[in-house]
Enzyme design. Structure first.
Site, short mmCIF file in Angstrom:
data_model
loop_
_atom_site.label_atom_id
_atom_site.label_comp_id
_atom_site.label_asym_id
_atom_site.label_seq_id
_atom_site.Cartn_x
_atom_site.Cartn_y
_atom_site.Cartn_z
N LYS A 70 0.81 -1.23 0.00
CA LYS A 70 0.00 0.00 0.00
C LYS A 70 0.84 1.29 0.00
O LYS A 70 0.40 2.30 -0.53
CB LYS A 70 -0.95 0.02 1.21
N ASP A 106 -10.34 3.35 1.56
CA ASP A 106 -10.59 2.90 2.93
C ASP A 106 -11.20 4.02 3.77
O ASP A 106 -11.99 3.77 4.68
CB ASP A 106 -9.29 2.43 3.61
P1 NAP Z 1 -1.18 -2.98 11.13
O1 NAP Z 1 -0.68 -1.93 10.22
O2 NAP Z 1 -0.32 -4.17 11.43
O3 NAP Z 1 -1.56 -2.24 12.53
C1 NAP Z 1 -2.02 -2.96 13.64
C2 NAP Z 1 -1.97 -2.06 14.87
O4 NAP Z 1 -2.48 -2.83 15.96
C3 NAP Z 1 -0.58 -1.58 15.25
O5 NAP Z 1 -0.64 -0.27 15.74
C4 NAP Z 1 -0.20 -2.55 16.37
O6 NAP Z 1 0.64 -1.96 17.34
C5 NAP Z 1 -1.54 -2.77 17.03
N1 NAP Z 1 -1.56 -4.05 17.75
C6 NAP Z 1 -1.40 -5.28 17.23
N2 NAP Z 1 -1.49 -6.21 18.20
C7 NAP Z 1 -1.67 -5.53 19.36
C8 NAP Z 1 -1.79 -5.93 20.73
N3 NAP Z 1 -1.79 -7.22 21.10
N4 NAP Z 1 -1.97 -4.95 21.66
C9 NAP Z 1 -2.00 -3.65 21.31
N5 NAP Z 1 -1.88 -3.21 20.03
C10 NAP Z 1 -1.70 -4.15 19.08
O7 NAP Z 1 -2.56 -3.59 10.60
P2 NAP Z 1 -3.72 -2.81 9.79
O8 NAP Z 1 -3.50 -2.98 8.34
O9 NAP Z 1 -3.82 -1.44 10.37
O10 NAP Z 1 -5.00 -3.71 10.16
C11 NAP Z 1 -5.49 -3.72 11.47
C12 NAP Z 1 -6.85 -4.45 11.54
O11 NAP Z 1 -7.81 -3.75 10.77
C13 NAP Z 1 -6.82 -5.88 11.01
O12 NAP Z 1 -7.62 -6.66 11.85
C14 NAP Z 1 -7.46 -5.75 9.64
O13 NAP Z 1 -8.11 -6.94 9.23
C15 NAP Z 1 -8.46 -4.65 9.89
N6 NAP Z 1 -8.83 -3.91 8.65
C16 NAP Z 1 -10.13 -3.95 8.25
C17 NAP Z 1 -10.51 -3.24 7.12
C18 NAP Z 1 -11.95 -3.29 6.67
O14 NAP Z 1 -12.23 -2.94 5.52
N7 NAP Z 1 -12.87 -3.66 7.52
C19 NAP Z 1 -9.56 -2.50 6.40
C20 NAP Z 1 -8.23 -2.47 6.86
C21 NAP Z 1 -7.89 -3.18 8.00
P3 NAP Z 1 2.22 -1.69 17.08
O15 NAP Z 1 2.27 -0.52 16.16
O16 NAP Z 1 2.74 -1.38 18.43
O17 NAP Z 1 2.74 -2.95 16.47
#
Ligand code: NAP
Length: 284
Positions: A70, A106
């Site tokens: 992305k 998004d």
């Molecule tokens: P990402 O870039 O990996 O970001 C995940 C975030 O969650 C990071 O800030 C991470 O913290 C934090 N995190 C992960 N595990 C954690 C824990 N155990 N405790 C506290 N914080 C934690 O992922 P993303 O692309 O943003 O996606 C995140 C979620 O959104 C996923 O579940 C994805 O499926 C969902 N999503 C849904 C849509 C939709 O259309 N519905 C679209 C996009 C994403 P750190 O920075 O400290 O690692």
């Protein structure tokens, strides 16, 4: 039926075989009788530049971009929307006479289930997590005109970098807080958004906010989980038990897809067909 004239749309990512986009886009294309097919292209990071040039060479009409491309796709595009520039990520690319153009749907997908619900101008949001999806959520909150946005994260360096990254963007930078600040933040929040993967299948019993924290939330707050499997997540189940309204991630997925398809086809698209195709596929 796929013929010699069928045009190609798709999604690039790595991994991408789990993507739900082919399901919802092909359902919509069939409903419209549009002579297009939507496929998943697994593309390794080292091959991104070659692959994107190849997609142009074989006449692909447009494509979605998912993890891990992305951000990396951005230097390969000839035009990027202001929204995608502010978010720092592109998820939708289309062909122009001067090369590929990109935007980020998004943001629109996140905003869609919220905008008709209330006047957001005096509202406060708490966003859990500071990753890629949180960027679209911050931009979406700014578009809705929220008064304040607090981002909560577990890593102080990444939180700080997240806040700094909004300087110079059209959007007000959010305030950032450690996870321990939640007991003070939640009682003020009108919208609580989980952008972490906590609670996503198969960790279905996990929740980013426990009962004690949710007990401190405003009774008329909205809990929004970006996760769409399971539905509801443990977070949304608990929020619902405390009387909060809830929104899961399926509608964001549907609406970001619908916005992309509108760009590619330059016509209205059957959003309900896309929603129903996803629900049937996920067994919701
Ligand atoms: P990402 O870039 O990996 O970001 C995940 C975030 O969650 C990071 O800030 C991470 O913290 C934090 N995190 C992960 N595990 C954690 C824990 N155990 N405790 C506290 N914080 C934690 O992922 P993303 O692309 O943003 O996606 C995140 C979620 O959104 C996923 O579940 C994805 O499926 C969902 N999503 C849904 C849509 C939709 O259309 N519905 C679209 C996009 C994403 P750190 O920075 O400290 O690692």
């Amino acid at each position: 039926m796929i013929t010699g004239k069928t045009q190609i749309l798709g999604v690039i990512g790595d991994p991408v075989t789990h993507s739900l986009s082919p399901v919802m886009h092909n359902a919509a294309l069939a409903e419209l009788g549009a002579d297009f097919v939507y496929v998943a292209f697994p593309i390794a990071t080292a091959q991104l530049e070659t692959a994107v040039a190849g997609l142009a060479a074989i006449g692909v009409s447009g494509f979605n971009v998912t993890i891990p491309h992305k951000q990396a796709i951005m230097p390969l595009l000839s035009k990027i929307s202001a929204e995608a520039q502010a978010v720092g990520a592109v998820n939708t690319v289309w062909r122009t006479e001067r090369g590929w153009a990109g935007t980020n749907t998004d943001v629109l997908g996140f905003v869609a289930p919220l905008q008709a619900l209330r006047d957001w101008s005096q509202a406060q949001a708490v966003i859990l997590g500071n990753g890629g999806a949180a960027r679209a959520v911050v931009a979406g909150c700014a578009q809705l005109g929220l008064k304040g946005v607090s981002v909560v994260g577990r890593n102080p360096d990444r939180l700080q970098a997240f806040q700094l990254s909004w300087q110079g963007s059209p959007f007000q930078p959010p305030s950032v807080h450690p996870w321990e600040a939640l007991p003070d933040l939640l009682p003020q929040a009108d919208l609580v958004v989980n952008t972490t993967p906590i609670g996503m299948h198969p960790q279905v019993g996990a929740t980013p906010l426990d009962e004690a924290l949710l007990a401190g939330a405003k009774a008329d707050a909205i809990a929004y989980d970006l996760i769409y499997t399971p539905s509801p997540t443990q977070f949304l189940s608990l929020a619902s038990q405390h009387g909060l309204a809830t929104i899961d991630g399926l509608e964001m997925l549907v609406q970001q897809g619908a916005a992309a398809l509108k760009i590619w086809l330059q016509s209205s698209v059957p959003v309900d067909t896309m929603r129903q195709a996803l629900k049937a596929h996920l067994g919701h």
